[in-house]
Scaffold this motif. Structure first.
Motif, short mmCIF file in Angstrom:
data_model
loop_
_atom_site.label_atom_id
_atom_site.label_comp_id
_atom_site.label_asym_id
_atom_site.label_seq_id
_atom_site.Cartn_x
_atom_site.Cartn_y
_atom_site.Cartn_z
N SER A 109 60.85 9.85 20.52
CA SER A 109 61.56 9.63 19.26
C SER A 109 60.88 10.38 18.12
O SER A 109 61.54 11.06 17.32
CB SER A 109 61.63 8.14 18.95
N LEU A 110 59.54 10.28 18.06
CA LEU A 110 58.80 10.98 17.01
C LEU A 110 58.92 12.48 17.16
O LEU A 110 59.16 13.20 16.17
CB LEU A 110 57.32 10.56 17.07
N MET A 111 58.78 13.00 18.38
CA MET A 111 58.89 14.44 18.60
C MET A 111 60.29 14.96 18.31
O MET A 111 60.46 16.08 17.83
CB MET A 111 58.47 14.79 20.03
N SER A 112 61.30 14.15 18.58
CA SER A 112 62.68 14.56 18.28
C SER A 112 62.86 14.74 16.79
O SER A 112 63.50 15.71 16.33
CB SER A 112 63.66 13.52 18.81
N VAL A 113 62.31 13.82 16.00
CA VAL A 113 62.43 13.92 14.54
C VAL A 113 61.68 15.13 14.01
O VAL A 113 62.21 15.91 13.20
CB VAL A 113 61.90 12.63 13.87
N THR A 114 60.45 15.34 14.46
CA THR A 114 59.64 16.46 13.94
C THR A 114 60.24 17.80 14.32
O THR A 114 60.35 18.70 13.47
CB THR A 114 58.20 16.38 14.48
N TYR A 115 60.66 17.96 15.57
CA TYR A 115 61.23 19.25 15.97
C TYR A 115 62.61 19.49 15.37
O TYR A 115 62.99 20.65 15.15
CB TYR A 115 61.26 19.37 17.49
N TYR A 116 63.35 18.43 15.11
CA TYR A 116 64.62 18.60 14.41
C TYR A 116 64.38 19.19 13.01
O TYR A 116 65.08 20.13 12.60
CB TYR A 116 65.35 17.26 14.30
N GLN A 117 63.41 18.66 12.31
CA GLN A 117 63.10 19.18 10.98
C GLN A 117 62.53 20.59 11.05
O GLN A 117 62.83 21.44 10.20
CB GLN A 117 62.14 18.24 10.26
N ILE A 118 61.71 20.87 12.06
CA ILE A 118 61.16 22.22 12.23
C ILE A 118 62.27 23.23 12.49
O ILE A 118 62.30 24.31 11.87
CB ILE A 118 60.14 22.23 13.39
N VAL A 119 63.18 22.90 13.38
CA VAL A 119 64.29 23.80 13.68
C VAL A 119 65.17 24.01 12.45
O VAL A 119 65.60 25.14 12.16
CB VAL A 119 65.13 23.24 14.86
N ARG A 120 65.42 22.94 11.71
CA ARG A 120 66.25 23.06 10.51
C ARG A 120 65.62 23.99 9.49
O ARG A 120 66.31 24.80 8.87
CB ARG A 120 66.48 21.67 9.90
N VAL A 121 64.31 23.91 9.32
CA VAL A 121 63.61 24.76 8.36
C VAL A 121 63.59 26.21 8.82
O VAL A 121 63.87 27.14 8.05
CB VAL A 121 62.17 24.25 8.12
N LEU A 122 63.28 26.44 10.09
CA LEU A 122 63.11 27.81 10.57
C LEU A 122 64.42 28.56 10.74
O LEU A 122 64.47 29.78 10.56
CB LEU A 122 62.37 27.80 11.91
N TRP A 123 65.49 27.86 11.09
CA TRP A 123 66.75 28.54 11.35
C TRP A 123 67.73 28.50 10.19
O TRP A 123 68.73 29.20 10.21
CB TRP A 123 67.41 27.95 12.59
N LYS A 124 67.45 27.71 9.18
CA LYS A 124 68.35 27.64 8.02
C LYS A 124 67.71 28.18 6.76
O LYS A 124 68.21 27.95 5.67
CB LYS A 124 68.80 26.19 7.80
#
Length: 396
Positions: free
Chosen positions: A241-256
């Motif tokens: 659950s924690l890793m899902s939240v962190t990588y979701y935010q990382i992907v959002r920052v890097l790809w948007k």
């Protein structure tokens, strides 16, 4: 109503539920207050021993699992060892993320080396042959390895989250990474001490043969259920659950975004300092490297997300089986036996697949290894062409 402790058939039925089991059906048993039939009751000791040997002998389908585990054993040991060698030999690869990756490789290497062979033998024969001490060590290191792996993956996700989403709030260094790794191993080694103290090899037959001996915890069924459910939550549900939240935010920052968070502020500070010293051209070059950094971070993020996804997929079946076994109960059949054996194999396969992910999605690990091998080859060839011996030793 209880089962008779003197029935070998009942023992087999209980074992196949927890260990994977054979397709061969055990003797028929009914409840105590009705009737009970034990086909081994009138057997001589020799007949009884032959019966057990025949029962635990691997079936044809189980030889497939033995081959699959052997492949995982070879690929896992070589792959994880090469990951450690690549980082050790190349100083430029000694980054914070790679320190954690090496720690993950060490945990995977140890669990494959120490735990895979005896647990395969246990699954296939339904017998723990190695006594209480090995019972404690093997099952203890299984849990320690999983704990270290989960905490390492979580640490990587948190480190990348800070580095990409909040770079000015926390500065990650290799010194802090080494400290985190030490803490991870301390927690990992301490995490399974309760189970370590109660594990014991227990004979399950009415005649004292080693066959069908099991490695089990001696505490109550309620304690075992609570402990296993707590492990599922702490070592699977919460970290994912924690890793899902962190990588979701990382992907959002890097790809948007076309800019790295904190990069603009850093460049402005760098410009202010370098303009007065006449090095403004260097600052401009720093600005031009932004897109290259974003591409590199996107590539690294893809690799790390793939590692987490593989962990989630490989450990889901065994956690689901354990949850069902300790809550609703599982009745033995050929299907559940197949799923049980496959779920155990997936756990070890996860330890072997990580180095493949690093090589195919990063390339830096494989490239470093090839360069090192090429350098050794060139040195050896040069020594041979010059007529110098490759190795000097005592003459015979």
């Amino acid at each position: 109503m209880g089962w008779s402790a003197r029935s070998l058939a009942t023992v087999l039925a209980a074992i196949v539920v927890t260990a994977g089991g054979h397709a061969t059906s055990p003797p028929t048993v009914v409840m105590d207050n009705v009737t009970e039939y034990d086909e081994t009751a009138n057997m001589t000791d020799e007949e009884y021993q032959n019966y057990l040997v025949e029962y635990i002998t691997p079936q044809k389908s189980e030889w497939v699992f033995i081959v699959m585990h052997s492949m995982v054993f070879v690929v896992g040991l070589i792959g994880n060892a090469l990951v450690c060698v690549a980082v050790y030999r190349n100083r430029t690869m000694r980054t914070v993320t790679n320190y954690f990756i090496v720690n993950l490789a060490v945990a995977d290497f140890l669990v494959i080396l120490i735990c895979l062979p005896p647990t395969v033998l246990w699954d296939v024969t339904e017998t723990w042959f190695m006594g209480t001490l090995a019972c404690k060590i093997v099952l203890y290191f299984q849990t320690v390895s999983v704990t270290v792996s989960v905490m390492t993956l979580t640490s990587i996700s948190i480190d990348r989250w800070y580095a990409i989403c909040h770079p000015l709030k926390f500065k990650s260094t290799t010194g802090r990474a080494r400290t985190a790794i030490i803490i991870i191993w301390i927690v990992g080694l301490a995490s399974d001490i309760p189970e370590l103290l109660v594990l014991e090899a227990i004979n399950k037959t009415k005649r004292m043969y080693i066959y069908l001996t099991q490695c089990e915890a001696l505490w109550s069924q309620e304690s075992e259920t609570a402990y296993q459910i707590a492990k599922i939550i702490i070592l699977y549900v919460l970290p994912l659950s924690l890793m899902s939240v962190t990588y979701y935010q990382i992907v959002r920052v890097l790809w948007k975004s076309d800019n790295i968070p904190g990069h603009t502020e850093t460049v402005q500070m760098f410009n202010a300092n370098t303009y007065n010293n006449g090095f403004n051209r260097t600052a401009t070059m720093g600005c031009n490297s932004t897109m290259a950094q974003i591409k590199a971070r996107r590539k690294a993020a893809k690799m790390l997300v793939a590692v987490v996804v593989m962990f989630a997929l490989c450990y889901f079946p065994v956690h689901l089986m354990n949850l069902m076994r300790f809550t609703v109960g599982i009745y033995q059949s050929q299907v559940t036996a197949l799923i049980s054996n496959l779920s155990h194999w997936l756990c070890y396969a996860n330890s072997a697949v990580n180095p493949l992910i690093y090589n195919f999605m990063s390339g830096s690990f494989l490239l470093t290894i090839f360069r090192r091998m090429n350098k050794v080859c060139r040195s050896s060839c040069a020594a041979v062409s010059n007529g110098k011996p490759l190795h000097s030793g005592p003459s015979l």
